[in-house]
Design a protein around this motif. Structure first.
Motif, PDB file in Angstrom:
ATOM      1  N   THR A   1       0.857  -1.184   0.000  1.00  0.00           N
ATOM      2  CA  THR A   1       0.000   0.000   0.000  1.00  0.00           C
ATOM      3  C   THR A   1       0.889   1.228   0.000  1.00  0.00           C
ATOM      4  N   LYS A   2       0.606   2.144  -0.895  1.00  0.00           N
ATOM      5  CA  LYS A   2       1.375   3.392  -0.954  1.00  0.00           C
ATOM      6  C   LYS A   2       0.879   4.323   0.146  1.00  0.00           C
ATOM      7  N   VAL A   3       1.795   4.796   1.005  1.00  0.00           N
ATOM      8  CA  VAL A   3       1.393   5.594   2.165  1.00  0.00           C
ATOM      9  C   VAL A   3       2.006   6.987   2.166  1.00  0.00           C
ATOM     10  N   GLY A   4       2.827   7.298   1.178  1.00  0.00           N
ATOM     11  CA  GLY A   4       3.457   8.616   1.121  1.00  0.00           C
ATOM     12  C   GLY A   4       4.124   8.802  -0.213  1.00  0.00           C
ATOM     13  N   SER A   5       5.036   9.751  -0.292  1.00  0.00           N
ATOM     14  CA  SER A   5       5.750  10.045  -1.526  1.00  0.00           C
ATOM     15  C   SER A   5       6.730   8.917  -1.827  1.00  0.00           C
ATOM     16  N   ASN A   6       6.263   7.958  -2.660  1.00  0.00           N
ATOM     17  CA  ASN A   6       7.046   6.762  -2.976  1.00  0.00           C
ATOM     18  C   ASN A   6       7.537   6.053  -1.714  1.00  0.00           C
ATOM     19  N   VAL A   7       6.644   5.993  -0.718  1.00  0.00           N
ATOM     20  CA  VAL A   7       6.846   5.211   0.501  1.00  0.00           C
ATOM     21  C   VAL A   7       5.696   4.214   0.581  1.00  0.00           C
ATOM     22  N   TYR A   8       6.032   2.948   0.884  1.00  0.00           N
ATOM     23  CA  TYR A   8       5.049   1.873   0.828  1.00  0.00           C
ATOM     24  C   TYR A   8       5.102   1.040   2.110  1.00  0.00           C
ATOM     25  N   THR A   9       4.025   0.314   2.363  1.00  0.00           N
ATOM     26  CA  THR A   9       4.113  -0.706   3.389  1.00  0.00           C
ATOM     27  C   THR A   9       5.018  -1.818   2.862  1.00  0.00           C
ATOM     28  N   SER A  10       5.716  -2.495   3.772  1.00  0.00           N
ATOM     29  CA  SER A  10       6.468  -3.670   3.338  1.00  0.00           C
ATOM     30  C   SER A  10       5.457  -4.754   2.962  1.00  0.00           C
ATOM     31  N   THR A  11       5.933  -5.805   2.328  1.00  0.00           N
ATOM     32  CA  THR A  11       5.043  -6.802   1.724  1.00  0.00           C
ATOM     33  C   THR A  11       3.920  -7.239   2.663  1.00  0.00           C
ATOM     34  N   GLU A  12       2.690  -7.132   2.182  1.00  0.00           N
ATOM     35  CA  GLU A  12       1.514  -7.484   2.962  1.00  0.00           C
ATOM     36  C   GLU A  12       1.205  -8.972   2.766  1.00  0.00           C
ATOM     37  N   TYR A  13       2.018  -9.782   3.416  1.00  0.00           N
ATOM     38  CA  TYR A  13       1.928 -11.233   3.314  1.00  0.00           C
ATOM     39  C   TYR A  13       1.578 -11.757   4.696  1.00  0.00           C
ATOM     40  N   PRO A  14       0.736 -12.776   4.807  1.00  0.00           N
ATOM     41  CA  PRO A  14       0.272 -13.222   6.128  1.00  0.00           C
ATOM     42  C   PRO A  14       1.401 -13.396   7.140  1.00  0.00           C
ATOM     43  N   ALA A  15       1.130 -12.983   8.374  1.00  0.00           N
ATOM     44  CA  ALA A  15       2.163 -12.910   9.412  1.00  0.00           C
ATOM     45  C   ALA A  15       2.783 -14.261   9.743  1.00  0.00           C
ATOM     46  N   GLU A  16       2.048 -15.337   9.526  1.00  0.00           N
ATOM     47  CA  GLU A  16       2.557 -16.647   9.941  1.00  0.00           C
ATOM     48  C   GLU A  16       3.589 -17.226   8.978  1.00  0.00           C
ATOM     49  N   TYR A  17       3.800 -16.571   7.815  1.00  0.00           N
ATOM     50  CA  TYR A  17       4.715 -17.114   6.817  1.00  0.00           C
ATOM     51  C   TYR A  17       6.048 -16.370   6.785  1.00  0.00           C
ATOM     52  N   THR A  18       7.082 -17.104   6.420  1.00  0.00           N
ATOM     53  CA  THR A  18       8.392 -16.511   6.153  1.00  0.00           C
ATOM     54  C   THR A  18       8.423 -15.991   4.725  1.00  0.00           C
ATOM     55  N   ILE A  19       9.007 -14.841   4.515  1.00  0.00           N
ATOM     56  CA  ILE A  19       9.291 -14.356   3.161  1.00  0.00           C
ATOM     57  C   ILE A  19      10.761 -14.641   2.897  1.00  0.00           C
ATOM     58  N   SER A  20      11.035 -15.405   1.850  1.00  0.00           N
ATOM     59  CA  SER A  20      12.396 -15.844   1.575  1.00  0.00           C
ATOM     60  C   SER A  20      13.278 -14.689   1.107  1.00  0.00           C
ATOM     61  N   MET A  21      14.574 -14.946   1.108  1.00  0.00           N
ATOM     62  CA  MET A  21      15.541 -13.914   0.769  1.00  0.00           C
ATOM     63  C   MET A  21      15.433 -13.531  -0.704  1.00  0.00           C
ATOM     64  N   HIS A  22      15.562 -12.243  -0.976  1.00  0.00           N
ATOM     65  CA  HIS A  22      15.479 -11.764  -2.355  1.00  0.00           C
ATOM     66  C   HIS A  22      16.061 -10.351  -2.427  1.00  0.00           C
ATOM     67  N   ASN A  23      16.436  -9.962  -3.629  1.00  0.00           N
ATOM     68  CA  ASN A  23      16.849  -8.591  -3.906  1.00  0.00           C
ATOM     69  C   ASN A  23      15.698  -7.905  -4.620  1.00  0.00           C
ATOM     70  N   GLU A  24      15.343  -6.710  -4.188  1.00  0.00           N
ATOM     71  CA  GLU A  24      14.145  -6.048  -4.704  1.00  0.00           C
ATOM     72  C   GLU A  24      14.237  -5.801  -6.204  1.00  0.00           C
ATOM     73  N   LEU A  25      13.176  -6.254  -6.920  1.00  0.00           N
ATOM     74  CA  LEU A  25      13.038  -6.058  -8.358  1.00  0.00           C
ATOM     75  C   LEU A  25      14.202  -6.650  -9.144  1.00  0.00           C
ATOM     76  N   SER A  26      14.781  -7.748  -8.628  1.00  0.00           N
ATOM     77  CA  SER A  26      15.899  -8.370  -9.332  1.00  0.00           C
ATOM     78  C   SER A  26      15.473  -8.983 -10.659  1.00  0.00           C
ATOM     79  N   TYR A  27      14.182  -9.189 -10.858  1.00  0.00           N
ATOM     80  CA  TYR A  27      13.672  -9.731 -12.122  1.00  0.00           C
ATOM     81  C   TYR A  27      13.478  -8.650 -13.182  1.00  0.00           C
ATOM     82  N   ALA A  28      13.678  -7.391 -12.815  1.00  0.00           N
ATOM     83  CA  ALA A  28      13.456  -6.276 -13.741  1.00  0.00           C
ATOM     84  C   ALA A  28      14.755  -5.860 -14.420  1.00  0.00           C
TER      85      ALA A  28
END
Length: 313
Positions: free
Chosen positions: A80-107
């Motif tokens: 969710t965008k909350v300011g001038s190009n400021v966002y909430t971190s990934t809104e993924y259910p709290a019980e799950y781990t988010i694996s390691m990644h580099n942001e937008l590495s697929y771009a």
């Protein structure tokens, strides 16, 4: 901060910086932007702690840490965008781990820096693990490294406003197809509009890159997050039953289109998490990372947790 290797993020406090323990002290500590850049290059990740920066104040710090903040255009995570190009971190259910990644590495282009700000710390857990990309690469079996040497093919099916996954409107922060096409024309991708007004995007990317300053080779991709085997079992089963792999919101293969074995997903994901250093959150913390030198993720948590993120080129 728990430690899994000899490398660990550098912590900056009012005491170590020789400044006041308030937001003005933080601005003084980071005001010499050339010095901050040197610290980040040397340490790969910096934690600013104990300055008491509020959400209303954090913008001024981000202006110094992240010149030319970027919009999260073509991002695949729900935010969710909350300011001038400021966002909430990934809104993924709290019980799950988010694996390691580099942001937008697929771009084709990715941010060089990310900054995370803790507005509200979780009750338990919720650390942001960070891993040195050279360490992650060296931890992988030679067979896996060789298999990915020719690159990765990422495919997105972006719906038009109803369906699974993100819509192209949310992904590109516009409902103007012309703006989307202008972005894609400069993104080194293949793309086509679908009969249902959805958008299919295919990208060929390397699995590793070299840091633009140090020249170090790092593991730099997000293939496990695009692979069915990287999802939780319930989600993977549901998607497999509802649609073919060609119809999935996002999928991934080797560059030649051949499938990536499930065991490679587990090997890469688990090695990255095992080698990571956990940055535990306290209200007002700021974490600045070099997005090429280190990857990041998220540990499961309980209670409210609100961490904001911004990025720059």
């Amino acid at each position: 901060m728990s430690k899994s290797s000899d490398w660990t993020p550098h912590v900056v406090t009012p005491e170590t910086a020789g400044v006041a323990a308030n937001h003005e002290g933080l601005l003084t500590a980071i005001g010499d932007t050339a010095h901050t850049a040197e610290l980040l290059l040397a340490n790969k990740a910096l934690v600013f702690r104990g300055f008491g920066t509020s959400q209303e104040q954090v913008g001024s710090a981000l202006d110094l840490l992240l010149p030319n903040r970027l919009a999260y255009v073509h991002g695949n995570s729900p935010r969710t965008k909350v300011g001038s190009n400021v966002y909430t971190s990934t809104e993924y259910p709290a019980e799950y781990t988010i694996s390691m990644h580099n942001e937008l590495s697929y771009a084709r282009r990715w941010p060089s820096r990310l900054a995370f700000y803790c507005e509200r710390q979780p009750v338990t857990g919720g650390a942001t693990p960070v891993v040195d990309g050279t360490l992650w690469l060296s931890s992988l079996d030679e067979e896996v490294r060789a298999a990915f040497s020719k690159g990765i093919r990422y495919t997105q099916n972006l719906q038009s406003g109803a369906g699974f996954g993100k819509s192209w409107q949310d992904t590109f922060e516009t409902s103007d197809k012309g703006e989307v096409e202008a972005h894609l024309a400069d993104a080194d991708v293949s793309w086509e509009w679908q009969a249902d007004d959805g958008l299919r995007v295919t990208q060929l990317r390397p699995a590793t890159v070299r840091h633009p300053v140090t020249g170090e080779e790092v593991w730099f991709n997000q293939f496990d997050q695009w692979h069915l085997a990287g999802l939780d079992d319930d989600t993977a089963t549901m998607l497999s039953e509802l649609m073919s792999e060609d119809e999935l919101p996002q999928s991934v293969t080797f560059a030649d289109g051949s499938p990536i074995p499930d065991e490679y997903v587990a090997h890469v994901r688990d090695n990255g998490l095992a080698a990571a250093v956990d940055v535990d959150w306290y209200d007002g913390d700021l974490l600045l990372i070099d997005n090429v030198a280190v990857a990041h993720g998220r540990r499961p948590y309980t209670g409210p947790r609100r961490v904001l993120v911004a990025m720059s080129g």
